[in-house]
Scaffold this active site. Sequence first.
Site, PDB file in Angstrom:
ATOM      1  CG  ASP A 127      -1.948   0.857   1.060  1.00  0.00           C
ATOM      2  OD1 ASP A 127      -2.726   0.904  -0.109  1.00  0.00           O
ATOM      3  OD2 ASP A 127      -2.397   1.750   2.042  1.00  0.00           O
ATOM      4  CG  HIS A 134      -3.553  11.091   2.642  1.00  0.00           C
ATOM      5  ND1 HIS A 134      -4.662  10.985   3.454  1.00  0.00           N
ATOM      6  CD2 HIS A 134      -2.800  10.022   2.970  1.00  0.00           C
ATOM      7  CE1 HIS A 134      -4.379   9.863   4.307  1.00  0.00           C
ATOM      8  NE2 HIS A 134      -3.335   9.415   3.958  1.00  0.00           N
ATOM      9  NE  ARG A 142       3.890  12.398  11.409  1.00  0.00           N
ATOM     10  CZ  ARG A 142       3.230  12.054  10.298  1.00  0.00           C
ATOM     11  NH1 ARG A 142       2.098  11.453  10.785  1.00  0.00           N
ATOM     12  NH2 ARG A 142       3.246  12.086   9.397  1.00  0.00           N
ATOM     13  CD  GLU A 197      -5.593   5.024   4.541  1.00  0.00           C
ATOM     14  OE1 GLU A 197      -5.102   4.348   3.863  1.00  0.00           O
ATOM     15  OE2 GLU A 197      -5.184   5.849   5.415  1.00  0.00           O
ATOM     16  CD  GLU A 199      -5.243   3.160  -0.189  1.00  0.00           C
ATOM     17  OE1 GLU A 199      -4.656   2.453  -0.648  1.00  0.00           O
ATOM     18  OE2 GLU A 199      -5.264   3.420   1.258  1.00  0.00           O
ATOM     19  CG  ASP A 231      -5.504   0.597   3.527  1.00  0.00           C
ATOM     20  OD1 ASP A 231      -5.466  -0.210   4.308  1.00  0.00           O
ATOM     21  OD2 ASP A 231      -4.314   1.623   3.765  1.00  0.00           O
ATOM     22  NE  ARG A 235      -7.327   7.047   9.432  1.00  0.00           N
ATOM     23  CZ  ARG A 235      -6.661   6.835   8.245  1.00  0.00           C
ATOM     24  NH1 ARG A 235      -5.364   6.267   8.464  1.00  0.00           N
ATOM     25  NH2 ARG A 235      -7.159   6.880   7.323  1.00  0.00           N
ATOM     26  CD  GLN A 238      -2.465   4.658  10.570  1.00  0.00           C
ATOM     27  OE1 GLN A 238      -3.744   4.638  10.198  1.00  0.00           O
ATOM     28  NE2 GLN A 238      -1.743   5.036   9.481  1.00  0.00           N
ATOM     29  CE  LYS A 251      -3.103   2.315   7.385  1.00  0.00           C
ATOM     30  NZ  LYS A 251      -3.865   3.300   6.376  1.00  0.00           N
ATOM     31  CB  THR A 255      -7.564  -4.588   2.204  1.00  0.00           C
ATOM     32  OG1 THR A 255      -6.515  -4.232   3.250  1.00  0.00           O
ATOM     33  CG2 THR A 255      -7.379  -3.586   1.056  1.00  0.00           C
ATOM     34  CB  THR A 355      -5.523   8.189   1.455  1.00  0.00           C
ATOM     35  OG1 THR A 355      -5.686   7.216   2.306  1.00  0.00           O
ATOM     36  CG2 THR A 355      -7.015   8.906   1.435  1.00  0.00           C
ATOM     37  CD  GLU A 369      -6.601  13.554   3.912  1.00  0.00           C
ATOM     38  OE1 GLU A 369      -6.791  14.624   3.039  1.00  0.00           O
ATOM     39  OE2 GLU A 369      -6.279  12.512   3.392  1.00  0.00           O
TER      40      GLU A 369
HETATM   41 MN    MN Z   1      -3.847   3.140   2.509  1.00  0.00          MN
END
Ligand code: MN
Length: 428
Positions: A127, A134, A142, A197, A199, A231, A235, A238, A251, A255, A355, A369
């Site tokens: 991935d 994104h 961060r 996500e 994709e 995906d 969060r 993650q 993740k 999928t 994404t 987002e």
């Molecule tokens: Mn992804």
Amino acid sequence: MDATHAPGLRSWVESANVPGHDFPIQNLPLGVFSTPGSRPRGGVAIGDMVLDIAAALAAGRLSGAAAEAAAEPTLNRLMSYGQDAAAELRARLSALLAEGAEPLPDLLHPQSAVTMHLPVEVRNFSDFMASRPHCERLGRARNRDNPLPPAFHHLPVAYHSRASSVRPSGTPLRRPWGQFQRDGAVVFAPTEALDFELELAIWIAEENVLGEPTPISAADRRIFGIGLLNDWSARDIQRFEMPPLGPFLSKSVMTSVSPWVVTMQAMAPFMAPLPPRAAGDPPCPAHLHSSRPDAMRITMRAAIQTPRMAAAGIAPHVVTEAPFEEMYWSAAQMVAHHTSNGCNLLPGDLLGSGTVSGSRPGQEACLAELLLRGPIILPSGETRRFLEDGDCVIFTARAEAPGAVPIGFGECRGSVLPAAAWPVSEEG
Ligand code: MN
């Protein structure tokens, strides 16, 4: 482009001629289906119907190695033959289904009466992360001034994800348990931040021998076709598990992919040059540089339908509409990068594009987002930060270009099931 793309071409399957349909005769995506009591086998979507490729072979309407491979319970062998075989099969299917050819209703099944399966036995899944907006939106939390990862302009960043948990559209997702931080403590609990996500699924053609990279000049030939990919991401899990080795259980839970593989032959009218790099960006490295039109003019949509909306007859609400054409790295560059160390990509391997967020409001292609602008408000009056039990996420997409008949991808959908009771005794 060739006669199979002609805008005036029509089919004897009437539903394929309805303007705006996902599956006009210019599309001809391949998939694997079954009817009640029968084995999974290959088919092609045409309008509201599926043409049974095995039945067409048995009736003497198709022949040859490519058609035989396309009739199998997975498309891996056809993908191993590469793009020329796919192009030859497409020409035969187009002639068979074109207006003026003998109608063959016995070879068709209504899509509403078949079960779609995973089109490929997925042996590897990687991935990527190729949308600049994104990465910038999520990276700003961060590092406000320098949100992109250091490698972003130099290579399409990726991680090895999990092939065994790839499932076809329609498979529900059980809310996973995992470890994350809540109020300063680390807890093991059902995720409280379940996200999607949006994709593109990229299906690999042919095989490169271990140790032999596929150069960028040949990388587009390694893409058999594309579809939609969700995906699913937890969060909170993650955030806690990711440093320094990358996503893992957040993740690999599952999928989802759409069941129809839109071939690169069908995509020919919708290819475009990659957007130019912004002033000040480092140049693309030579081994990833291509002046081919490898970008794709696809608009991708994500919609949500809550149980309350479904009960009230409220249609799924589109929360994202994102342009794939603006992605910073192309699928061909992903292939060239992936194999640049000699790593072998196998027929039917799966790449996730990352994404597909665009730069404008409304183009954020995941809830993390969207949430930066506040919770989303649904037509039922409900709000969402992350997905709740019973919510259904539906992806659709269209490829459009001037002078071409638009094509669609079908659906990639999945609903969220409540977390299971923790099944294992914690006693030693
Ligand atoms: Mn992804």
